[in-house]
Design a protein around this motif. Sequence first.
Motif, PDB file in Angstrom:
ATOM      1  N   ILE A 112       1.921  -7.081   0.826  1.00 41.55           N
ATOM      2  CA  ILE A 112       1.170  -7.421  -0.392  1.00 41.55           C
ATOM      3  C   ILE A 112       2.112  -8.122  -1.378  1.00 41.55           C
ATOM      4  CG2 ILE A 112      -0.098  -6.471  -2.365  1.00 41.55           C
ATOM      5  CD1 ILE A 112      -1.081  -4.293  -0.435  1.00 41.55           C
ATOM      6  N   SER A 113       1.675  -9.261  -1.869  1.00 43.31           N
ATOM      7  CA  SER A 113       2.532 -10.082  -2.749  1.00 43.31           C
ATOM      8  C   SER A 113       2.635  -9.476  -4.148  1.00 43.31           C
ATOM      9  CB  SER A 113       1.977 -11.501  -2.858  1.00 43.31           C
ATOM     10  OG  SER A 113       0.739 -11.455  -3.548  1.00 43.31           O
ATOM     11  N   GLN A 114       3.706  -9.860  -4.860  1.00 43.11           N
ATOM     12  CA  GLN A 114       3.958  -9.384  -6.223  1.00 43.11           C
ATOM     13  C   GLN A 114       2.832  -9.817  -7.165  1.00 43.11           C
ATOM     14  OE1 GLN A 114       6.584  -7.350  -6.538  1.00 43.11           O
ATOM     15  NE2 GLN A 114       5.971  -6.895  -8.631  1.00 43.11           N
ATOM     16  N   GLU A 115       2.250 -11.046  -6.873  1.00 44.82           N
ATOM     17  CA  GLU A 115       1.161 -11.574  -7.728  1.00 44.82           C
ATOM     18  C   GLU A 115      -0.063 -10.657  -7.687  1.00 44.82           C
ATOM     19  OE1 GLU A 115       2.824 -13.615  -5.475  1.00 44.82           O
ATOM     20  OE2 GLU A 115       4.091 -14.343  -7.130  1.00 44.82           O
ATOM     21  N   ARG A 116      -0.285 -10.014  -6.518  1.00 43.66           N
ATOM     22  CA  ARG A 116      -1.414  -9.088  -6.389  1.00 43.66           C
ATOM     23  C   ARG A 116      -1.122  -7.764  -7.099  1.00 43.66           C
ATOM     24  NH1 ARG A 116      -4.334  -9.189  -0.934  1.00 43.66           N
ATOM     25  NH2 ARG A 116      -5.525 -11.107  -1.129  1.00 43.66           N
ATOM     26  N   ILE A 117       0.154  -7.333  -7.000  1.00 46.93           N
ATOM     27  CA  ILE A 117       0.533  -6.011  -7.541  1.00 46.93           C
ATOM     28  C   ILE A 117       0.543  -6.012  -9.066  1.00 46.93           C
ATOM     29  CG2 ILE A 117       2.452  -4.347  -7.696  1.00 46.93           C
ATOM     30  CD1 ILE A 117       3.157  -5.103  -4.770  1.00 46.93           C
ATOM     31  N   GLN A 118       1.029  -7.128  -9.676  1.00 49.48           N
ATOM     32  CA  GLN A 118       1.247  -7.178 -11.130  1.00 49.48           C
ATOM     33  C   GLN A 118      -0.006  -6.877 -11.967  1.00 49.48           C
ATOM     34  OE1 GLN A 118       4.609  -7.317 -11.233  1.00 49.48           O
ATOM     35  NE2 GLN A 118       4.249  -6.581 -13.305  1.00 49.48           N
ATOM     36  N   PRO A 119      -1.186  -7.541 -11.656  1.00 49.25           N
ATOM     37  CA  PRO A 119      -2.400  -7.248 -12.452  1.00 49.25           C
ATOM     38  C   PRO A 119      -2.826  -5.777 -12.358  1.00 49.25           C
ATOM     39  CG  PRO A 119      -2.721  -9.178 -11.042  1.00 49.25           C
ATOM     40  CD  PRO A 119      -1.427  -8.569 -10.637  1.00 49.25           C
ATOM     41  N   ILE A 120      -2.620  -5.168 -11.178  1.00 48.20           N
ATOM     42  CA  ILE A 120      -2.997  -3.746 -10.996  1.00 48.20           C
ATOM     43  C   ILE A 120      -2.120  -2.866 -11.889  1.00 48.20           C
ATOM     44  CG2 ILE A 120      -3.270  -1.863  -9.314  1.00 48.20           C
ATOM     45  CD1 ILE A 120      -5.105  -4.229  -8.726  1.00 48.20           C
ATOM     46  N   LEU A 121      -0.809  -3.189 -11.926  1.00 49.70           N
ATOM     47  CA  LEU A 121       0.114  -2.421 -12.784  1.00 49.70           C
ATOM     48  C   LEU A 121      -0.296  -2.547 -14.246  1.00 49.70           C
ATOM     49  CD1 LEU A 121       3.636  -3.216 -11.223  1.00 49.70           C
ATOM     50  CD2 LEU A 121       2.310  -1.137 -10.962  1.00 49.70           C
ATOM     51  N   ALA A 122      -0.653  -3.786 -14.674  1.00 50.92           N
ATOM     52  CA  ALA A 122      -1.076  -4.031 -16.067  1.00 50.92           C
ATOM     53  C   ALA A 122      -2.346  -3.236 -16.379  1.00 50.92           C
ATOM     54  CB  ALA A 122      -1.305  -5.526 -16.282  1.00 50.92           C
ATOM     55  N   GLU A 123      -3.267  -3.203 -15.411  1.00 57.13           N
ATOM     56  CA  GLU A 123      -4.532  -2.469 -15.594  1.00 57.13           C
ATOM     57  C   GLU A 123      -4.268  -0.973 -15.776  1.00 57.13           C
ATOM     58  OE1 GLU A 123      -8.265  -1.305 -12.803  1.00 57.13           O
ATOM     59  OE2 GLU A 123      -7.438  -3.325 -12.504  1.00 57.13           O
ATOM     60  N   TYR A 124      -3.317  -0.433 -14.983  1.00 54.83           N
ATOM     61  CA  TYR A 124      -2.974   0.996 -15.075  1.00 54.83           C
ATOM     62  C   TYR A 124      -1.945   1.292 -16.166  1.00 54.83           C
ATOM     63  CZ  TYR A 124      -5.332   1.749 -10.546  1.00 54.83           C
ATOM     64  OH  TYR A 124      -6.248   1.838  -9.531  1.00 54.83           O
ATOM     65  N   ARG A 125      -1.524   0.251 -16.905  1.00 50.57           N
ATOM     66  CA  ARG A 125      -0.496   0.369 -17.971  1.00 50.57           C
ATOM     67  C   ARG A 125       0.810   0.947 -17.435  1.00 50.57           C
ATOM     68  NH1 ARG A 125      -4.033   2.463 -23.168  1.00 50.57           N
ATOM     69  NH2 ARG A 125      -5.431   0.673 -23.239  1.00 50.57           N
ATOM     70  N   LEU A 126       1.248   0.413 -16.320  1.00 49.71           N
ATOM     71  CA  LEU A 126       2.516   0.822 -15.716  1.00 49.71           C
ATOM     72  C   LEU A 126       3.442  -0.381 -15.655  1.00 49.71           C
ATOM     73  CD1 LEU A 126       1.046   2.918 -12.751  1.00 49.71           C
ATOM     74  CD2 LEU A 126       2.025   3.824 -14.855  1.00 49.71           C
ATOM     75  N   GLU A 127       4.760  -0.126 -15.624  1.00 48.94           N
ATOM     76  CA  GLU A 127       5.709  -1.229 -15.682  1.00 48.94           C
ATOM     77  C   GLU A 127       6.143  -1.721 -14.306  1.00 48.94           C
ATOM     78  OE1 GLU A 127       8.952  -0.384 -18.291  1.00 48.94           O
ATOM     79  OE2 GLU A 127       7.634   0.117 -19.957  1.00 48.94           O
ATOM     80  N   VAL A 128       6.453  -0.792 -13.404  1.00 52.10           N
ATOM     81  CA  VAL A 128       6.958  -1.186 -12.086  1.00 52.10           C
ATOM     82  C   VAL A 128       6.176  -0.459 -11.000  1.00 52.10           C
ATOM     83  CG1 VAL A 128       9.314  -1.806 -12.763  1.00 52.10           C
ATOM     84  CG2 VAL A 128       8.769   0.586 -12.298  1.00 52.10           C
ATOM     85  N   ILE A 129       6.259  -0.981  -9.772  1.00 51.22           N
ATOM     86  CA  ILE A 129       5.531  -0.412  -8.638  1.00 51.22           C
ATOM     87  C   ILE A 129       5.928   1.036  -8.374  1.00 51.22           C
ATOM     88  CG2 ILE A 129       7.206  -1.333  -6.960  1.00 51.22           C
ATOM     89  CD1 ILE A 129       3.403  -1.040  -6.330  1.00 51.22           C
ATOM     90  N   GLU A 130       7.219   1.390  -8.683  1.00 50.19           N
ATOM     91  CA  GLU A 130       7.681   2.775  -8.480  1.00 50.19           C
ATOM     92  C   GLU A 130       6.857   3.755  -9.296  1.00 50.19           C
ATOM     93  OE1 GLU A 130       9.755   0.241  -8.800  1.00 50.19           O
ATOM     94  OE2 GLU A 130      10.823   0.299  -6.869  1.00 50.19           O
ATOM     95  N   ASP A 131       6.453   3.340 -10.551  1.00 49.57           N
ATOM     96  CA  ASP A 131       5.640   4.223 -11.406  1.00 49.57           C
ATOM     97  C   ASP A 131       4.289   4.510 -10.748  1.00 49.57           C
ATOM     98  OD1 ASP A 131       7.682   4.134 -13.214  1.00 49.57           O
ATOM     99  OD2 ASP A 131       6.762   2.639 -14.520  1.00 49.57           O
ATOM    100  N   LEU A 132       3.711   3.454 -10.094  1.00 41.07           N
ATOM    101  CA  LEU A 132       2.429   3.621  -9.418  1.00 41.07           C
ATOM    102  C   LEU A 132       2.572   4.554  -8.211  1.00 41.07           C
ATOM    103  CD1 LEU A 132      -0.536   2.764  -9.122  1.00 41.07           C
ATOM    104  CD2 LEU A 132       0.230   0.795  -7.785  1.00 41.07           C
ATOM    105  N   LEU A 133       3.644   4.351  -7.436  1.00 37.88           N
ATOM    106  CA  LEU A 133       3.876   5.206  -6.262  1.00 37.88           C
ATOM    107  C   LEU A 133       4.114   6.654  -6.680  1.00 37.88           C
ATOM    108  CD1 LEU A 133       6.212   2.850  -4.175  1.00 37.88           C
ATOM    109  CD2 LEU A 133       3.773   3.252  -3.831  1.00 37.88           C
ATOM    110  N   GLU A 134       4.832   6.844  -7.823  1.00 38.96           N
ATOM    111  CA  GLU A 134       5.076   8.203  -8.340  1.00 38.96           C
ATOM    112  C   GLU A 134       3.754   8.881  -8.683  1.00 38.96           C
ATOM    113  OE1 GLU A 134       7.537  10.559 -11.885  1.00 38.96           O
ATOM    114  OE2 GLU A 134       7.237   8.397 -12.033  1.00 38.96           O
ATOM    115  N   ASP A 135       2.852   8.130  -9.336  1.00 37.14           N
ATOM    116  CA  ASP A 135       1.537   8.675  -9.691  1.00 37.14           C
ATOM    117  C   ASP A 135       0.754   9.100  -8.455  1.00 37.14           C
ATOM    118  OD1 ASP A 135       1.629   8.704 -12.372  1.00 37.14           O
ATOM    119  OD2 ASP A 135       0.190   7.100 -12.741  1.00 37.14           O
ATOM    120  N   ILE A 136       0.851   8.284  -7.388  1.00 42.78           N
ATOM    121  CA  ILE A 136       0.141   8.629  -6.146  1.00 42.78           C
ATOM    122  C   ILE A 136       0.756   9.893  -5.536  1.00 42.78           C
ATOM    123  CG2 ILE A 136      -0.375   7.858  -3.787  1.00 42.78           C
ATOM    124  CD1 ILE A 136      -0.323   4.949  -4.911  1.00 42.78           C
ATOM    125  N   GLY A 137       2.094   9.932  -5.483  1.00 43.97           N
ATOM    126  CA  GLY A 137       2.788  11.097  -4.913  1.00 43.97           C
ATOM    127  C   GLY A 137       2.496  12.384  -5.656  1.00 43.97           C
TER     128      GLY A 137
END
Length: 702
Positions: free
Chosen positions: A505-530
């Motif tokens: 999955i490209s960074q361009e796809r990941i970035q809008p999702i992070l902005a929507e969830y108000r997160l800064e980096v992909i690690e924050d999203l993975l932490e939330d899932i974990g």
Amino acid sequence: MPSIDTLAERLSTYLGPEQVNLVRRAYFYAEQAHDGQRRRSGEPYVTHPLAVAGILADMHMDHQSLMAAMLHDVIEDTGIAKEALSQQFGETVAELVDGVSKLTQMNFETKAEAQAENFQKMAMAMARDIRVILVKLADRLHNMRTLEVLSGEKRRRIAKETLEIYAPIANRLGMHTVRVEFEDLGFKAMHPMRSSRIHQAVKRARGNRKEIVAKIEQSLANCLSSDGIEGEVSGRQKHLYGIYKKMRGKRRAFNEIMDVYAFRIIVDKVDTCYRVLGAVHNLYKPLPGRFKDYIAIPKANGYQSLHTTLFGMHGVPIEIQIRTREMEEMANNGIAAHWLYKSNDDDQPKGSHARARQWVKGILELQQRAGNSLEFIESVKIDLFPDEVYVFTPKGRIMELPKGSTAVDFAYAVHTDVGNSCIACRINRRLAPLSEPLQSGSTVEIVSAPGARPNPAWLNFVVTGKARTHIRHALKQQRRSESISLGERLLNKVLTGFDSSLEKISQERIQPILAEYRLEVIEDLLEDIGLGNRMAYVVARRLLSAEGEQLPSAEGPLAIRGTEGLVLSYAKCCTPIPGDPIVGHLSAGKGMVVHLEDCRNISEIRHNPEKCLQLSWAKDVTGEFNVELRVELEHQRGLIALLASSVNAADGNIEKISMDERDGRISVVQLVVSVHDRVHLARVIKKLRTLTGVVRITRMRA
């Protein structure tokens, strides 16, 4: 009422004319700024800054501290900006004033939060210039002296804050006189009736004791003169709050405390102190184990003195402190006794000033590691312990720690990395539990191992703020890395079913999702899932931009290795072990909880893909797992020992055991046994069945 002229006259005894004029200028500026403002008592507001400067003048503080005292409420109460003060009186004075000012422009949900944030701001200013705390202590002291005009509730709140924070800080900086006044005024505001009763009792007791005090004082003076020693002997009075604390803490009656007579002997040189000690030990017999040498090993706040307790005439106990004039000055005014602040940074502070700097540096470290201001202030309160124990490193270096400290506190005091990697300790060359409280004079050696991590159980027994803060910080970091790892595995498992993976999955796809969830980096999203705060299933759908489309389930279940750490736990209701069919329940904030497939507690959500996940045990699963067994057997002597030896023979370990008799003949024993897997459990059960009299063995589940 004191005036600027009387203050200027006092200042001219130790400051130059130019510096006195600068203090005058600051006073007139404050008078103008506070024009029209009055205190609750009705006096013009400027009388308060003037009184604060007067307190600092008693300590012989420098002109910049006195100017800051005059201006300390200007930013907070008159709307004059820090920049304006900087232009008028220089950057240093403006910084001091700003350090003492409260955060008025921010709204806090609770008083405790406001108090914590303000203290945090002041601690950071203290790190830049330690004079901030001296101005603040003088400000608080004058406020405590004029508390009567406030309402009862506000009086008690300010007194509580003073007793919990400002009195211990004054003590930590060696300012005995300020601490005693804080404690007595705080005690009077918090418990007026108790304070009044003890005050009256002390007055009566002192009247009755005059004669015996005079006799002891005379005999001590005669003893010194017969040995040709010049010294000043004086009776020492216990302060009210000190008496109250002893009565409460040591559960002693008032008469027991007042039966001890206290004296101080002031001499000219350090070696004379030891000569006096020999002379008084010759005069009266010393009490064994009550001698303390704070001259050779000063207290953490720089306090130095010899303490001894003697059997006086008629067996009356006498406490004696022996010190030089310089030590006396140091004991009363601490860091303010000899103001060593240098404008030139090359001049390194010495003695108490260096100790104070070291303490402030430690506070700043706590502030950087603490999760929030309330956690920070809790750590600072813990760190302001008045009593110390002195222990040695294996190389003979002395470490001072609060009373009740353990080897873990010692390890963190040596270095954060030593604390984080600590696994065991030796106290006086013998292996000891990490939770054992240290005694003065012990030699402590820490056994560390690379890759070791702090144990959450340490938080139950550590006492220093530094240890507590660093353990919490390390556990947060550990939990975060484990959450990220589990989150990545969960997300990739869902993505695999859609013939994709996180790497594709490209960074361009990941970035809008992070902005929507108000997160800064992909690690924050993975932490939330974990941690179970977000579902991997939902996140995968958003990442693949296929909203509303059902994703096929992934190939096979997620494998559990048993090394996932803090973010994976095993349900206590059904105690699953390797080999059992299992499912994972994603619990918000806790991560994944592993249950047996047929556990009743998750029967309702068992088939919900957003809450439950099919799991399996990895081939290389490691660790020990608890399982509960119920054993029914005929009652016989040495029953517990028989069961324990049988479990041990099968390489199992009993974690918990309880027994109740069903009738006079049959006993029911509940065992919690730790095993590696189902095969190991079968071996344990087989071994137990060989015991004579065993009727039935059942594995307990919810």
